[in-house]
Design an enzyme around this catalytic site. Structure first.
Site, mmCIF file in Angstrom:
data_model
loop_
_atom_site.group_PDB
_atom_site.id
_atom_site.type_symbol
_atom_site.label_atom_id
_atom_site.label_comp_id
_atom_site.label_asym_id
_atom_site.label_seq_id
_atom_site.Cartn_x
_atom_site.Cartn_y
_atom_site.Cartn_z
ATOM 1 N N PHE A 127 0.816 -1.223 0.000
ATOM 2 C CA PHE A 127 0.000 0.000 0.000
ATOM 3 C C PHE A 127 0.842 1.262 0.000
ATOM 4 O O PHE A 127 0.395 2.311 -0.442
ATOM 5 C CB PHE A 127 -0.931 0.011 1.234
ATOM 6 C CG PHE A 127 -0.242 0.471 2.494
ATOM 7 C CD1 PHE A 127 -0.188 1.821 2.820
ATOM 8 C CD2 PHE A 127 0.381 -0.429 3.359
ATOM 9 C CE1 PHE A 127 0.463 2.262 3.966
ATOM 10 C CE2 PHE A 127 1.029 -0.009 4.498
ATOM 11 C CZ PHE A 127 1.068 1.347 4.803
ATOM 12 N N LYS B 298 -0.646 -7.021 -9.233
ATOM 13 C CA LYS B 298 -1.669 -7.143 -8.184
ATOM 14 C C LYS B 298 -1.305 -6.124 -7.117
ATOM 15 O O LYS B 298 -0.492 -6.383 -6.227
ATOM 16 C CB LYS B 298 -1.654 -8.566 -7.631
ATOM 17 C CG LYS B 298 -2.961 -9.093 -7.058
ATOM 18 C CD LYS B 298 -3.595 -8.255 -5.992
ATOM 19 C CE LYS B 298 -2.867 -8.302 -4.685
ATOM 20 N NZ LYS B 298 -3.308 -7.254 -3.725
ATOM 21 N N SER C 182 4.738 -7.270 3.519
ATOM 22 C CA SER C 182 5.152 -7.712 4.856
ATOM 23 C C SER C 182 5.802 -9.101 4.799
ATOM 24 O O SER C 182 5.561 -9.874 3.872
ATOM 25 C CB SER C 182 3.936 -7.745 5.781
ATOM 26 O OG SER C 182 3.009 -8.690 5.293
ATOM 27 N N CYS D 20 9.410 1.311 4.358
ATOM 28 C CA CYS D 20 10.265 0.188 4.762
ATOM 29 C C CYS D 20 11.686 0.658 5.035
ATOM 30 O O CYS D 20 12.471 -0.072 5.628
ATOM 31 C CB CYS D 20 10.268 -0.893 3.699
ATOM 32 S SG CYS D 20 11.172 -0.417 2.235
ATOM 33 N N GLU E 109 8.498 -4.683 13.646
ATOM 34 C CA GLU E 109 8.174 -3.515 12.813
ATOM 35 C C GLU E 109 6.825 -2.944 13.266
ATOM 36 O O GLU E 109 5.836 -3.682 13.365
ATOM 37 C CB GLU E 109 8.075 -3.952 11.347
ATOM 38 C CG GLU E 109 7.734 -2.803 10.407
ATOM 39 C CD GLU E 109 7.587 -3.267 8.962
ATOM 40 O OE1 GLU E 109 6.710 -4.114 8.691
ATOM 41 O OE2 GLU E 109 8.344 -2.784 8.112
HETATM 42 P P1 NAD Z 1 1.050 -6.644 2.983
HETATM 43 O O1 NAD Z 1 1.965 -7.792 3.136
HETATM 44 O O2 NAD Z 1 -0.141 -6.576 3.858
HETATM 45 O O3 NAD Z 1 0.506 -6.571 1.473
HETATM 46 C C1 NAD Z 1 1.377 -6.728 0.371
HETATM 47 C C2 NAD Z 1 0.586 -7.333 -0.785
HETATM 48 O O4 NAD Z 1 0.093 -8.615 -0.384
HETATM 49 C C3 NAD Z 1 -0.642 -6.504 -1.167
HETATM 50 O O5 NAD Z 1 -0.796 -6.547 -2.560
HETATM 51 C C4 NAD Z 1 -1.774 -7.199 -0.448
HETATM 52 O O6 NAD Z 1 -3.014 -7.056 -1.106
HETATM 53 C C5 NAD Z 1 -1.336 -8.653 -0.427
HETATM 54 N N1 NAD Z 1 -1.808 -9.356 0.781
HETATM 55 C C6 NAD Z 1 -2.102 -8.815 1.995
HETATM 56 N N2 NAD Z 1 -2.491 -9.780 2.859
HETATM 57 C C7 NAD Z 1 -2.429 -10.940 2.180
HETATM 58 C C8 NAD Z 1 -2.694 -12.297 2.532
HETATM 59 N N3 NAD Z 1 -3.105 -12.635 3.748
HETATM 60 N N4 NAD Z 1 -2.519 -13.250 1.597
HETATM 61 C C9 NAD Z 1 -2.089 -12.931 0.362
HETATM 62 N N5 NAD Z 1 -1.844 -11.649 -0.029
HETATM 63 C C10 NAD Z 1 -1.996 -10.668 0.865
HETATM 64 O O7 NAD Z 1 1.953 -5.330 3.113
HETATM 65 P P2 NAD Z 1 1.437 -3.838 3.175
HETATM 66 O O8 NAD Z 1 0.783 -3.628 4.495
HETATM 67 O O9 NAD Z 1 0.696 -3.500 1.954
HETATM 68 O O10 NAD Z 1 2.822 -3.044 3.130
HETATM 69 C C11 NAD Z 1 3.588 -2.784 4.286
HETATM 70 C C12 NAD Z 1 4.682 -3.796 4.464
HETATM 71 O O11 NAD Z 1 5.482 -3.841 3.282
HETATM 72 C C13 NAD Z 1 5.648 -3.450 5.582
HETATM 73 O O12 NAD Z 1 6.011 -4.626 6.261
HETATM 74 C C14 NAD Z 1 6.853 -2.856 4.849
HETATM 75 O O13 NAD Z 1 8.075 -2.962 5.549
HETATM 76 C C15 NAD Z 1 6.848 -3.691 3.620
HETATM 77 N N6 NAD Z 1 7.536 -3.012 2.512
HETATM 78 C C16 NAD Z 1 8.754 -3.511 2.155
HETATM 79 C C17 NAD Z 1 9.468 -2.887 1.144
HETATM 80 C C18 NAD Z 1 10.806 -3.427 0.754
HETATM 81 O O14 NAD Z 1 11.299 -3.067 -0.296
HETATM 82 N N7 NAD Z 1 11.431 -4.273 1.553
HETATM 83 C C19 NAD Z 1 8.930 -1.776 0.469
HETATM 84 C C20 NAD Z 1 7.673 -1.317 0.860
HETATM 85 C C21 NAD Z 1 6.989 -1.950 1.896
#
Ligand code: NAD
Length: 514
Positions: free
Chosen positions: A165, A189, A242, A297, A398
């Site tokens: 997001f 996605k 995540s 992140c 985190e």
């Molecule tokens: P998230 O893991 O909740 O979502 C990431 C993606 O997975 C989204 O497209 C979401 O729709 C999908 N998703 C969510 N829950 C799911 C599930 N149960 N099963 C399958 N798919 C699912 O992450 P977020 O809240 O959107 O983003 C924040 C996280 O991303 C933080 O942990 C942050 O550190 C990390 N992040 C990492 C980087 C990096 O480069 N390392 C960059 C940006 C964000």
């Protein structure tokens, strides 16, 4: 498509509410309102749009369109392919403010911050414009007598990007241009929480000349992600989000023979040595800890203060905090916008409660903050903890919110031990005036993205972006040459053109390179 909302109160007239569409085979795919979920403006707490909840049928349709379009895209001459990236770059630049405003409305971050996110994404598009150079292979003459080897890099076919997001434009722009430049067809996605800028990106790729089917967008949550992970024709996935979800995508994807790179959660540490410019370090701690409400992140959320420097830094940080303006991200002068969802705001508050229970000193408490004119908005003030120690949950985990923790240590050696002992390894920074100490830090720390007097060391868009330990799963970083490696298959072609009359004699011996 729009639907009429029921009036919220007697005074409010019905408002047309945009419904976003999946984007499959170069066109929007409209859905029924009951197949959608709400998109909120976190600054007001109001629903501003509806986003489709896709699953297997939509992923199947997108993959079918991609499979059909892929062979012609793979065979498109490189110069013709790169022209599309030049065109997209110009369109993205022209629409950068529109993209940024859409991000701010869904996400809450300030417009200025969103705009830089767009331009940092465009850097990778600019890199992809040079794809004819980046994709050149290697020719090794004379590997044996009269034998040459040619190394080719070819696209994988249909690949997917699953994105978070917090950077709805930058992260897709870090993945899509590289995957597309390599000649793949891509299924995106994105997160359902911040989808508005995605639709515009898909439209701009089409306008730039990307053939239909080469980029499709499917919205949705677990169902859509599972359909991607299980689809036999998707060859590779780059995931950003995540750690638990990234681990699921990595394990289930690789089990099915896919190439998967997952870039995941973080807990970044900023080490401050006593010899540093303390004004610079205090600015950096506040900017990095609270920028984008800590929902980055690469935010440095633990300040590791060495040798008593915390006593000097703490009042300087407090002074800066007292001047921060928390407000709607679209308002000029706002330093920090709201949290992206009501649920995440509640989770951050629980983390602050936990820190207090664990015995850290809560120096600034952001929990009571209520926005004066938007009390329904998902606002939270910034929080500062001091005396955070290893072993506390607020040290280990985190939080992804505007919560900065000061950790006090006596020596550089203790600081590096903490950095290297943490389960996350995404980004880190050292603040010092001592070049020798900075050099030592670069060599000794086990974190792959390092800042020296730079608080958010996100490498430029033409370089690789990586992570280690619980912050990344998979072998290759994303973007740059590593990204191109990830999205291509290497072939080695061993070639002999026998000279007339010099055909080698029949031999059952393993071919020697002589
Ligand atoms: P998230 O893991 O909740 O979502 C990431 C993606 O997975 C989204 O497209 C979401 O729709 C999908 N998703 C969510 N829950 C799911 C599930 N149960 N099963 C399958 N798919 C699912 O992450 P977020 O809240 O959107 O983003 C924040 C996280 O991303 C933080 O942990 C942050 O550190 C990390 N992040 C990492 C980087 C990096 O480069 N390392 C960059 C940006 C964000």
């Amino acid at each position: 498509m729009t639907i009429e909302l029921e009036p919220r109160g007697t005074e409010t007239p019905p408002t047309p509410l945009p419904i976003l569409s999946h984007w499959i085979d170069g066109r929007p795919v409209e859905v029924l309102p009951e197949q959608t979920g709400p998109v909120y403006n976190p600054a007001t707490g109001q629903v501003i749009a509806r986003v489709p909840r896709g699953g297997k049928p939509e992923v199947d349709a997108a993959v079918a369109a991609a499979m059909k379009a892929f062979p012609a895209w793979r065979d498109t001459p490189l110069i013709a392919r790169s022209q599309i990236f030049f065109a997209f770059r110009e369109l993205a630049w022209k629409h950068r403010e529109e993209l940024a405003a859409l991000i701010t409305k869904d996400h809450g971050k300030t417009f200025a911050d969103a705009l830089v996110g767009v331009t940092r994404g465009i850097e990778t598009v600019e890199y992809a414009c040079g794809l004819p150079v980046h994709l050149s292979g290697m020719n090794t003459p004379n590997v044996a007598t009269g034998v040459d080897t040619v190394t080719l890099r070819q696209p994988l076919g249909v690949v997917a990007a699953i994105t978070p997001f917090n950077f709805p434009v930058m992260v897709p722009m870090w993945i899509l241009p590289i995957a597309l430049a390599a000649g793949n067809a891509v299924i995106l996605k994105p997160s359902s929480h911040t989808p508005s800028a995605t639709q515009l990106q898909a439209e701009l790729w089409k306008e730039a000349g990307l053939p239909d089917g080469i980029l499709s967008v499917v919205y949705g949550g677990r169902e859509a992600v599972t359909a991607i992970v299980e689809h036999p024709d998707i060859k590779a996935i780059q995931f950003v989000g995540s750690t638990p979800v990234g681990r699921y995508v990595y394990e289930e994807g690789t089990k099915r023979g896919k190439r998967v790179g997952a870039f995941t959660s973080a807990k970044n540490m900023m080490v401050v040595l006593p010899d540093t410019d303390l004004e610079l370090a205090a600015d950096a701690a506040v900017a990095s800890g609270f920028g984008s409400a800590g929902e980055r992140c690469m935010a440095q959320t633990l300040l590791v203060a060495v040798g008593g420097v915390a006593d000097q830094l703490r009042p300087m940080i407090l002074d800066r905090i007292s001047r921060l303006k928390v407000d709607d991200g679209m308002k000029p002068g706002t330093d920090m916008g709201p949290i992206y969802t009501r649920e995440h705001r509640a989770s951050i508050i629980k983390w602050i409660d936990r820190g207090v229970e664990e015995g850290a000193e809560l120096v600034v408490d952001g929990r009571p903050f209520v926005h004066p004119t938007n009390p329904e908005g998902f606002f939270l003030g910034v929080s500062l903890f001091d005396h955070v120690v290893p072993g506390m949950d607020i040290y280990n985990e985190e939080i992804f919110g505007p919560v900065l923790g000061i950790v006090r240590v006596d020596t550089y050696d203790e600081a590096i031990k903490l950095v290297n002992g943490h389960k996350y390894a995404n980004g880190t920074a050292i603040f010092t005036a001592d070049g020798g100490a900075a050099r030592r830090y670069q060599l000794e720390c086990e974190v792959p993205m390092i800042g020296v007097n730079v608080p958010i060391p996100v490498p430029a868009g033409f370089l690789s972006f990586s992570g280690a330990k619980e912050s990344a799963l998979g072998d290759l970083p994303m973007r740059g040459l590593d990204g191109l490696k990830f999205f291509t298959r290497q072939k080695e072609v061993t070639i002999r053109w026998p000279e007339p009359g010099k055909r080698p004699a029949l031999s059952l011996v393993f071919p020697a390179n002589s």
